[in-house]
Design a protein around this motif. Structure first.
Motif, PDB file in Angstrom:
ATOM      1  N   ALA A   1     -36.782   1.732 -11.038  1.00 46.71           N
ATOM      2  CA  ALA A   1     -35.629   2.590 -11.330  1.00 46.71           C
ATOM      3  C   ALA A   1     -35.218   2.426 -12.787  1.00 46.71           C
ATOM      4  CB  ALA A   1     -34.452   2.264 -10.409  1.00 46.71           C
ATOM      5  N   VAL A   2     -34.604   3.479 -13.319  1.00 50.02           N
ATOM      6  CA  VAL A   2     -34.025   3.483 -14.662  1.00 50.02           C
ATOM      7  C   VAL A   2     -32.525   3.677 -14.501  1.00 50.02           C
ATOM      8  CG1 VAL A   2     -33.997   4.624 -16.906  1.00 50.02           C
ATOM      9  CG2 VAL A   2     -36.135   4.476 -15.620  1.00 50.02           C
ATOM     10  N   ALA A   3     -31.740   2.805 -15.095  1.00 52.22           N
ATOM     11  CA  ALA A   3     -30.291   2.846 -14.881  1.00 52.22           C
ATOM     12  C   ALA A   3     -29.556   2.463 -16.157  1.00 52.22           C
ATOM     13  CB  ALA A   3     -29.901   1.904 -13.745  1.00 52.22           C
ATOM     14  N   VAL A   4     -28.271   2.805 -16.186  1.00 55.14           N
ATOM     15  CA  VAL A   4     -27.392   2.457 -17.308  1.00 55.14           C
ATOM     16  C   VAL A   4     -26.389   1.416 -16.824  1.00 55.14           C
ATOM     17  CG1 VAL A   4     -25.661   3.311 -18.927  1.00 55.14           C
ATOM     18  CG2 VAL A   4     -27.656   4.707 -18.391  1.00 55.14           C
ATOM     19  N   ALA A   5     -26.268   0.318 -17.547  1.00 53.99           N
ATOM     20  CA  ALA A   5     -25.332  -0.741 -17.167  1.00 53.99           C
ATOM     21  C   ALA A   5     -23.896  -0.237 -17.304  1.00 53.99           C
ATOM     22  CB  ALA A   5     -25.549  -1.971 -18.036  1.00 53.99           C
ATOM     23  N   THR A   6     -23.098  -0.446 -16.262  1.00 56.05           N
ATOM     24  CA  THR A   6     -21.688  -0.051 -16.311  1.00 56.05           C
ATOM     25  C   THR A   6     -20.795  -1.194 -16.767  1.00 56.05           C
ATOM     26  OG1 THR A   6     -21.392  -0.615 -13.981  1.00 56.05           O
ATOM     27  CG2 THR A   6     -22.018   1.652 -14.484  1.00 56.05           C
ATOM     28  N   MET A   7     -21.391  -2.386 -16.923  1.00 53.12           N
ATOM     29  CA  MET A   7     -20.667  -3.555 -17.438  1.00 53.12           C
ATOM     30  C   MET A   7     -21.610  -4.330 -18.353  1.00 53.12           C
ATOM     31  SD  MET A   7     -18.996  -5.300 -14.048  1.00 53.12           S
ATOM     32  CE  MET A   7     -18.285  -4.355 -12.697  1.00 53.12           C
ATOM     33  N   SER A   8     -21.035  -5.131 -19.210  1.00 53.34           N
ATOM     34  CA  SER A   8     -21.843  -6.079 -19.978  1.00 53.34           C
ATOM     35  C   SER A   8     -22.222  -7.246 -19.069  1.00 53.34           C
ATOM     36  CB  SER A   8     -21.062  -6.587 -21.188  1.00 53.34           C
ATOM     37  OG  SER A   8     -19.961  -7.382 -20.763  1.00 53.34           O
ATOM     38  N   THR A   9     -23.191  -8.055 -19.492  1.00 50.59           N
ATOM     39  CA  THR A   9     -23.586  -9.221 -18.691  1.00 50.59           C
ATOM     40  C   THR A   9     -22.393 -10.142 -18.454  1.00 50.59           C
ATOM     41  OG1 THR A   9     -25.816  -9.101 -19.626  1.00 50.59           O
ATOM     42  CG2 THR A   9     -25.185 -11.168 -18.570  1.00 50.59           C
ATOM     43  N   ALA A  10     -21.601 -10.364 -19.487  1.00 49.51           N
ATOM     44  CA  ALA A  10     -20.428 -11.236 -19.350  1.00 49.51           C
ATOM     45  C   ALA A  10     -19.438 -10.669 -18.342  1.00 49.51           C
ATOM     46  CB  ALA A  10     -19.762 -11.427 -20.712  1.00 49.51           C
ATOM     47  N   GLU A  11     -19.243  -9.344 -18.361  1.00 47.72           N
ATOM     48  CA  GLU A  11     -18.302  -8.720 -17.418  1.00 47.72           C
ATOM     49  C   GLU A  11     -18.811  -8.811 -15.985  1.00 47.72           C
ATOM     50  OE1 GLU A  11     -16.281  -5.295 -20.305  1.00 47.72           O
ATOM     51  OE2 GLU A  11     -18.185  -4.886 -19.280  1.00 47.72           O
ATOM     52  N   MET A  12     -20.142  -8.696 -15.806  1.00 52.45           N
ATOM     53  CA  MET A  12     -20.708  -8.825 -14.451  1.00 52.45           C
ATOM     54  C   MET A  12     -20.400 -10.201 -13.873  1.00 52.45           C
ATOM     55  SD  MET A  12     -24.488  -7.127 -14.907  1.00 52.45           S
ATOM     56  CE  MET A  12     -24.712  -5.542 -15.744  1.00 52.45           C
ATOM     57  N   LEU A  13     -20.633 -11.230 -14.666  1.00 46.37           N
ATOM     58  CA  LEU A  13     -20.404 -12.594 -14.197  1.00 46.37           C
ATOM     59  C   LEU A  13     -18.915 -12.864 -14.003  1.00 46.37           C
ATOM     60  CD1 LEU A  13     -23.006 -14.411 -16.482  1.00 46.37           C
ATOM     61  CD2 LEU A  13     -23.253 -13.810 -14.069  1.00 46.37           C
ATOM     62  N   ALA A  14     -18.095 -12.319 -14.906  1.00 45.55           N
ATOM     63  CA  ALA A  14     -16.643 -12.515 -14.788  1.00 45.55           C
ATOM     64  C   ALA A  14     -16.092 -11.829 -13.548  1.00 45.55           C
ATOM     65  CB  ALA A  14     -15.944 -11.989 -16.044  1.00 45.55           C
ATOM     66  N   ALA A  15     -16.738 -10.734 -13.125  1.00 49.60           N
ATOM     67  CA  ALA A  15     -16.287 -10.006 -11.928  1.00 49.60           C
ATOM     68  C   ALA A  15     -16.773 -10.654 -10.645  1.00 49.60           C
ATOM     69  CB  ALA A  15     -16.778  -8.556 -11.996  1.00 49.60           C
ATOM     70  N   GLY A  16     -17.464 -11.778 -10.755  1.00 49.47           N
ATOM     71  CA  GLY A  16     -17.971 -12.447  -9.568  1.00 49.47           C
ATOM     72  C   GLY A  16     -19.093 -11.686  -8.894  1.00 49.47           C
ATOM     73  N   MET A  17     -19.845 -10.905  -9.681  1.00 47.07           N
ATOM     74  CA  MET A  17     -20.950 -10.088  -9.165  1.00 47.07           C
ATOM     75  C   MET A  17     -20.466  -9.158  -8.057  1.00 47.07           C
ATOM     76  SD  MET A  17     -23.406 -10.741 -11.128  1.00 47.07           S
ATOM     77  CE  MET A  17     -24.750  -9.914 -10.293  1.00 47.07           C
ATOM     78  N   LYS A  18     -19.343  -8.510  -8.302  1.00 44.36           N
ATOM     79  CA  LYS A  18     -18.804  -7.514  -7.367  1.00 44.36           C
ATOM     80  C   LYS A  18     -18.567  -6.211  -8.107  1.00 44.36           C
ATOM     81  CE  LYS A  18     -16.541 -10.870  -4.328  1.00 44.36           C
ATOM     82  NZ  LYS A  18     -15.248 -11.333  -3.746  1.00 44.36           N
ATOM     83  N   GLY A  19     -18.716  -5.088  -7.401  1.00 46.92           N
ATOM     84  CA  GLY A  19     -18.510  -3.771  -7.983  1.00 46.92           C
ATOM     85  C   GLY A  19     -19.817  -3.117  -8.383  1.00 46.92           C
ATOM     86  N   LYS A  20     -19.721  -1.940  -9.007  1.00 46.23           N
ATOM     87  CA  LYS A  20     -20.916  -1.204  -9.426  1.00 46.23           C
ATOM     88  C   LYS A  20     -21.435  -1.770 -10.723  1.00 46.23           C
ATOM     89  CE  LYS A  20     -20.802   3.159 -10.959  1.00 46.23           C
ATOM     90  NZ  LYS A  20     -20.708   4.631 -10.934  1.00 46.23           N
ATOM     91  N   GLY A  21     -22.721  -2.134 -10.725  1.00 47.34           N
ATOM     92  CA  GLY A  21     -23.310  -2.720 -11.915  1.00 47.34           C
ATOM     93  C   GLY A  21     -24.101  -1.742 -12.749  1.00 47.34           C
ATOM     94  N   PHE A  22     -24.761  -0.764 -12.080  1.00 52.75           N
ATOM     95  CA  PHE A  22     -25.659   0.128 -12.801  1.00 52.75           C
ATOM     96  C   PHE A  22     -25.574   1.547 -12.221  1.00 52.75           C
ATOM     97  CE2 PHE A  22     -27.317  -4.139 -12.968  1.00 52.75           C
ATOM     98  CZ  PHE A  22     -27.662  -4.309 -14.300  1.00 52.75           C
ATOM     99  N   ALA A  23     -25.467   2.537 -13.120  1.00 50.88           N
ATOM    100  CA  ALA A  23     -25.529   3.943 -12.722  1.00 50.88           C
ATOM    101  C   ALA A  23     -27.001   4.364 -12.782  1.00 50.88           C
ATOM    102  CB  ALA A  23     -24.681   4.803 -13.658  1.00 50.88           C
ATOM    103  N   VAL A  24     -27.573   4.672 -11.635  1.00 51.74           N
ATOM    104  CA  VAL A  24     -29.006   4.954 -11.544  1.00 51.74           C
ATOM    105  C   VAL A  24     -29.281   6.405 -11.923  1.00 51.74           C
ATOM    106  CG1 VAL A  24     -30.998   5.040 -10.003  1.00 51.74           C
ATOM    107  CG2 VAL A  24     -29.327   3.181  -9.797  1.00 51.74           C
ATOM    108  N   LEU A  25     -30.250   6.589 -12.835  1.00 52.18           N
ATOM    109  CA  LEU A  25     -30.625   7.928 -13.303  1.00 52.18           C
ATOM    110  C   LEU A  25     -31.887   8.450 -12.634  1.00 52.18           C
ATOM    111  CD1 LEU A  25     -30.080   7.407 -17.151  1.00 52.18           C
ATOM    112  CD2 LEU A  25     -28.476   8.419 -15.522  1.00 52.18           C
TER     113      LEU A  25
END
Length: 599
Positions: free
Chosen positions: A145-169
């Motif tokens: 798959a090819v996707a666009v990150a909706t958060m930075s790596t730091a934001e993903m970890l800060a969010a506790g790996m919850k929520g949408k991470g990537f918008a899939v194209l």
């Protein structure tokens, strides 16, 4: 974006100067490509084509083809690689890994949520919000798959790996992939170990001399298709994605008694959505194995759900597609079709049927009917309740398409020929057009001044020299009359279907046969998700008269119900009261026999 079919607008070859410009654009978009790779990617002599198309949402997309495979697609002047390109250059984009069962969700149009992303022991690649990324499956470095990150790596970890991470194209198995040669992903060994938990589990297995239950073979299909996992492995994968750890499931599956205990704990810990997915899988295989026969095919998908799967649901539980991860029954069947269990086809416009079932499929053969399940009781419940209560009348919404003549009136609002609008959208566009162009009559605000565009779009030739003003109501009604009529039908658990014209009503007629015998003929039931055979059986039982299914004269794949006598009273009660269909969609109820007064 490509989870649904797209419309091709043009297909042309790329020539010298355009080819050089494309190479420059690719070099700017993907600077880590070497000069040698760039020449290989955009060759000088091989045939390259550019295809202009529209997605199902109306977005303009440009696709570049090489060797009959799409290699790039462009949206709003941004270039994106396809999976075919990433299989040749797997390190072109930063990659994030997920579990194999997640692929079918992504191919169905879902975005990648962070709980489904596998955390490697070495950590994630560092990306910023908006970075273009590749998605791989655990055990194989080939992107799917090819996707666009909706958060930075730091934001993903800060969010506790919850929520949408990537918008899939774009994904493997979507319609853009189908536009190529439909090849499978190659098997590329991972560069890193994915998790400390997995390492621990593997070490334990090596110590005990046991083989892992879940492994990744060299067959690419086993990396990407959940259909290649057994039913037991699917449930294990689902548990891993949700709550359980991989090594616990592997250890559990090596011992039958331990497996039962762990499975019970896993069921208790699964989310309601995961439990509903498992229930749909159970009822699906139960229905195919015990309920559906080859002679039943073709079978309406709505009938399969209502009359077969519902009857296989265990006591105390209820199937609800909205509570599953699929959300629509058509998507659930699409996943099963990708696993080559069955084949679904649109035999009549907007009405899907199951036309083929592979009863030799390993998953059907391996399925065991749950202990304590009473099929006789379920069948009785189906007869008593299913037919009358389970059917849900479709939601029908009138729509309008912008015709060529009306384009000048709608182009200011960004619409073009073929754009689909609701009546409220048409009204708002017309009001905004009138206000923007200052066409409200200053002396009487109930009237609108007719300018050149309104004159050409809404007035007949004989009226163009006579009418200078129109009332608001007249203006809007004329506009709706000159747009192309469409309608949208949404069946329960399925995606909306847009059809041309106004929907045909259920047509009821009384015909005279030999010896002055009357018969009731009912047409167009399929358009409302009703199985003609099912309706015929119910009517036959209610009125104790012979009912048959016959082809509609002059049509293909359309049938009508014919039942002896004038049965409109019984039919009206069933359609209006039991099935809750609006009266405006039923034609011919006035032909019911008049009841005489009792003396």
């Amino acid at each position: 974006m490509f989870s649904r079919a797209f419309r091709v607008r043009s297909n042309t070859a790329i020539k010298g100067s355009d080819r050089r410009k494309l190479r420059i654009d690719v070099a700017a978009a993907f600077p880590n490509l070497s000069a040698e790779q760039l020449t290989e990617f955009i060759p000088n002599k091989e045939e390259l084509n550019v295809i202009k198309m529209y997605s199902h949402k109306g977005e303009a997309v440009t696709v570049y083809m090489n060797n009959r495979n799409p290699i790039l697609f462009e949206i709003e002047k941004a270039l994106y690689p396809t999976v075919y390109t990433l299989w040749v250059y797997p390190d072109l984009l930063p990659a994030f890994s997920t579990w194999p069962p997640v692929l079918q969700k992504l191919a169905g149009g879902a975005d990648l949520m962070l709980p489904g992303v596998v955390v490697p022991s070495s950590g994630f690649p560092q990306v910023e919000r908006g970075t273009l990324c590749a998605v791989t499956l655990l055990g194989n470095r080939a992107p799917v798959a090819v996707a666009v990150a909706t958060m930075s790596t730091a934001e993903m970890l800060a969010a506790g790996m919850k929520g949408k991470g990537f918008a899939v194209l774009h994904t493997y198995l979507d319609h853009l992939w189908e536009y190529g040669d439909k090849s499978y992903p190659p098997t590329l060994a991972p560069l890193i170990t994915y998790s400390a938990e997995k390492e621990s589990a593997e070490n334990e297995e090596e110590t005990e001399g046991k083989q892992p239950v879940i492994s990744f073979s060299t067959d690419p299909l086993q990396h990407v298709d959940i259909g290649d996992l057994s039913l037991k492995e699917r449930d294990t994968c689902a548990i891993v994605m949700g709550k359980e750890e991989l090594h616990e499931d592997r250890a559990a599956e090596t011992d039958e008694d331990a497996n039962t205990e762990v499975q019970q704990e896993a069921e208790d810990s699964r989310t309601p959505q995961e439990q509903m997915d498992a229930l749909f899988n159970q009822c699906f295989f139960h229905a195919l194995k015990c309920k559906v026969k080859k002679s039943d095919l073709p079978l309406l998908t709505s009938t399969f759900l209502r009359s077969h799967m519902f009857s296989c649901c265990p006591a105390g539980q209820q199937l609800d597609i909205k509570k599953s991860s699929y959300k629509k029954f058509s998507k659930f069947l699409q996943c099963m079709q990708q696993q080559k269990i069955l084949h679904v086809k649109e035999l009549s416009k907007g009405v899907e049927s199951i036309v083929e079932v592979d009863w030799k499929h390993p998953d059907i053969r391996a399925f065991a009917v749950p202990e304590g399940f009473s099929s006789a009781s379920a069948a009785q419940d189906s007869k008593n309740e299913d037919r009358g209560q389970v059917y849900r009348a479709p939601e029908i919404i009138p729509l309008y398409g912008v015709s060529a003549k009306m384009v000048p009136l709608f182009q200011e609002s960004g619409h073009r020929k073929g754009s689909i609008l609701s009546s409220s959208e048409v009204r708002n566009i017309i009001i905004n057009y009138v206000k923007t162009n200052e066409l409200v009559d200053e002396t009487n605000k109930n009237f609108v001044k007719v300018n050149a565009i309104l004159c050409d779009c809404l007035l007949d030739k004989s009226e163009q020299d006579e009418i200078l003003n129109l009332k608001w109501d007249d203006l809007l009604s004329r506009c709706l009359e000159r747009l192309q009529p469409l309608h949208q039908v949404t069946f329960f658990g399925q995606e909306p279907i847009v059809r041309k014209g106004n929907i045909e009503p259920i047509d009821i007629n009384i015909a005279q046969r030999s010896s002055n015998k009357k018969v009731t003929i009912i047409k167009n039931l399929e358009l409302y998700g009703l199985d003609p055979q099912c309706v015929a059986n119910i009517l036959q039982q209610k009125v104790q008269a012979s009912a048959t299914i016959t082809p509609v004269p002059g049509t293909k794949d359309r049938v009508q119900v014919q039942i002896q006598g004038n049965q409109i009273h019984h039919l009206a009660k069933m359609l209006l009261e039991e099935y809750q269909l609006p009266r405006k969609y039923i034609q011919g109820l006035e032909k019911a026999p008049k009841l005489g007064r009792k003396k």
